[in-house]
Design a protein around this motif. Structure first.
Motif, PDB file in Angstrom:
ATOM      1  N   THR A 117       0.827  -1.210   0.000  1.00 43.09           N
ATOM      2  CA  THR A 117       0.000   0.000   0.000  1.00 43.09           C
ATOM      3  C   THR A 117       0.856   1.252   0.000  1.00 43.09           C
TER       4      THR A 117
ATOM      5  N   ALA B 111       2.159  -0.391  -9.299  1.00 43.91           N
ATOM      6  CA  ALA B 111       1.727  -1.159  -8.135  1.00 43.91           C
ATOM      7  C   ALA B 111       2.900  -2.035  -7.723  1.00 43.91           C
TER       8      ALA B 111
ATOM      9  N   HIS C  82      -6.125  -0.562  -3.925  1.00 49.55           N
ATOM     10  CA  HIS C  82      -4.692  -0.436  -4.182  1.00 49.55           C
ATOM     11  C   HIS C  82      -4.404   0.551  -5.313  1.00 49.55           C
TER      12      HIS C  82
END
Length: 615
Positions: A4, A322, A409
């Motif tokens: 995160t 990510a 996310h």
């Protein structure tokens, strides 16, 4: 798991603290060269250039370019094999005040000619290898950058123009809907915005393996992140390195980070998932990332970070990411993630209003990383770079054409607006392919769509053509398209139709285009005398497996059956595993039938010295 924070914990970099601010790429490099003159900047095998050597050689070549008339803002075309001299050439174009315009050697000569002519026939930097193969028409004066270029003496003093942060650093061409590739003009400010992002802090990107062709947007990361942060850019040998070569380079050069396309990442995950075990971070993206592939890699390399990257040439390469770490359990599609430091992401509706939480909107990107626009195309620039109504007047944002929503996310991909698709990591306008096919003799109309093969796998382009008269040779149409289009734009399959289906209002009904038939073997040819029946039978099985078809004959062409470069890499990897002979992608591409590759394997086997004979 998906991090995160977006910032993995890695060892401190040996190259901090930060350098003083500089407004251009070459000024920033010169500052780094003064700071670490004897550090290795570029390495390829045993050949290395220190920061001092690279800076001095590029400075000398820049003065030569200035003598050729290159001035502020002028494009300098570059067509060279992957080598340290390529980096000298690119840096020299910037030092001369110009911008580099990379040409991809795998592109057809006609495509390169059109790019050069639209750029005003610029000076062309080439090496001896590309000159011997033949240079494209359309360029101006050619300067050959060979092994001795700029090697003697120090750098000449002064005489080069001052830099401009908003000046163009490079022009990279992408697919265009009008049938012509469009050149994206990226600024020095945009490049430095990417380089300075905190995603690269901490030392994980000190030794970067540069696998992407330098004419693609990912090269911005591979080239300038290590070189402007005091790290080392490691170059593989010319050509398309296979899995075995990449594994060897990672070990020999102590690679800390690299980028591989989503398709290549999946190949590594299937064939050799432990390849990245010593790498701090492996970046991937450009297309849908397989969650299963991520799991396989992280299971085999639990200390490695996988970054799922999203971006576009129009925003100086990467715009969001990510961070994926072990233990990883797939629970859905890999998210696009969160924007990088100086990128603002807006999800807007058709009226450019923010969509509500949980809603789907088109992604617009804003910030200092935006390109100046499309080279010589103010109309297209105005269409894609629009005024941002959510900030002060005059600020622009880039319309990506991607539909997204916000998830736990970060951003999540939800589809595309319009016809643009992703093929092997490239944004492709089917219209460019349709224009190229419609120009071929005997073709009245053409339509191109992207389809995913049955059973999964990478999307492929499928072409539907209507003949002007009976007897159209589809193989000839494909060959003609391959002479005009780069490999990733050549459709894998061709289908002839009596007419293209239309909607009630007369537009092409893409949904009504029939599913393509599974490619069949070429017509039976007279029997050939196989060198090794068992080996040819095994090779036929491998060809058919990679191409996703029931069977082939020894004389069927890999290309005629829709084979492309990533499949060639997969085939080379499987052949190595089955026969114990190191095969390159070039071997497959240059020997596209089983019969031809069989002969090549015999030649390669004869050159291997048995272990007992090694002194």
């Amino acid at each position: 798991m998906v991090s995160t924070s977006g910032r993995p914990s890695v060892a401190p970099s040996a190259h901090s603290p930060a350098l003083p601010a500089a407004c251009t790429v070459h000024e920033r490099f010169a500052a780094q060269a003064r700071r670490t003159p004897d550090a290795v900047a570029v390495a390829q095998g045993e050949a290395v250039l220190t920061y001092r050597q690279l800076d001095e050689r590029a400075e000398r070549l820049a003065h030569e370019l200035a003598g050729c008339g290159v001035g502020p803002g002028d494009p300098v075309a570059v067509l060279m094999e992957r080598s340290p001299h390529l980096v000298v050439a690119i840096l020299a174009a910037l030092k001369a005040g110009g911008c580099y315009l990379p040409l991809h050697a795998a592109d057809p000569a006609e495509r390169m000619r059109r790019v050069l002519e639209r750029a005003g026939s610029p000076v062309l930097l080439a090496d001896r290898a590309t000159r011997e193969r033949g240079l494209p028409e359309g360029g101006g004066r050619t300067v050959v950058v060979d092994a001795d270029a700029g090697a003697g003496g120090g750098a000449p003093a002064g005489g080069l123009p001052a830099g401009d942060a908003d000046g163009t650093a490079y022009v990279i061409h992408t697919s265009g809907s009008t049938g012509e590739p469009k050149g994206v003009a990226v600024t020095h400010r945009g490049v430095l915005g990417l380089v300075d992002d905190s995603a690269w802090d901490g030392g994980a990107h000190d030794r970067v393996l540069a696998l992407a062709p330098y004419a693609f947007g990912v090269s911005t990361y591979e080239l300038w992140v290590p070189l402007l942060r005091g790290g080392t850019m490691v170059l593989p040998p010319p050509g398309s390195p296979g899995v075995r070569t990449v594994r060897r380079l990672i070990a020999e050069h102590r690679i800390t980070a690299l980028h591989v396309t989503a398709g290549l990442f999946r190949l590594f995950a299937e064939e050799a998932p432990d390849s990245f075990a010593t790498v701090a971070e492996v970046l991937t993206g450009g297309d849908t990332i397989s969650p299963t592939a991520v799991r396989r890699v992280l299971d085999a390399c639990p200390d490695t970070v996988v970054r799922a990257m999203y971006g576009a040439t129009e925003v100086s390469s990467f715009a969001a990411c990510a961070v994926l770490t072990a233990p990883f359990t797939p629970s859905g599609p890999i998210p696009v993630g969160r924007p990088l430091d100086t990128v603002q992401a807006r999800l807007l509706d058709e009226e450019l209003r923010p969509v509500p939480d949980g809603g789907t909107g088109e992604l617009y990107l804003a910030g200092e990383r935006l390109a100046a626009g499309y080279f010589g195309r103010p109309d297209l620039t105005a269409e894609r770079f629009v005024t941002d109504p959510h900030t002060e007047p005059g600020v622009r944002m880039y319309r990506t054409g991607d539909l997204m929503r916000r998830g736990p996310h970060g951003l999540e991909f939800a589809g595309r607006v319009g016809d643009q698709v992703k093929i092997r990591g490239f944004r492709v306008e089917p219209g460019e392919v349709e224009h190229a096919l419609a120009r071929q003799p005997g073709v009245a109309h053409a339509a191109v769509v992207a389809r995913q093969p049955e059973g999964g796998g990478e999307k492929q382009l499928h072409a539907y053509v209507v003949a002007r008269e009976p007897g159209l040779d589809l193989a000839a149409v494909r060959r003609a398209a391959a002479e005009e289009l780069p490999d990733y734009l050549v459709p894998a399959h061709f289908t002839e139709l009596a007419a293209l289906p239309l909607t009630a209002n007369g537009k092409l009904d893409r949904a009504a285009l029939p599913a393509p038939q599974t490619p069949r073997r070429a017509a039976e040819a007279p029997p050939v005398s196989p060198v090794d029946d068992a080996r040819q039978e095994a090779l036929c099985a491998l060809f058919a497996w990679v191409l996703g078809i029931p069977s082939i004959s020894p004389d069927d062409s890999f290309f005629a059956l829709g084979g492309q470069s990533l499949q060639a890499m997969r085939l080379a990897t499987r052949i190595e595993a089955e026969f114990g002979v190191e095969v390159t992608v070039g071997d497959v591409l240059n020997h596209p039938t089983v019969a031809e590759l069989d002969v090549r394997l015999r030649e390669l086997a004869e050159t291997v010295v048995p272990p007992a004979e090694v002194a």
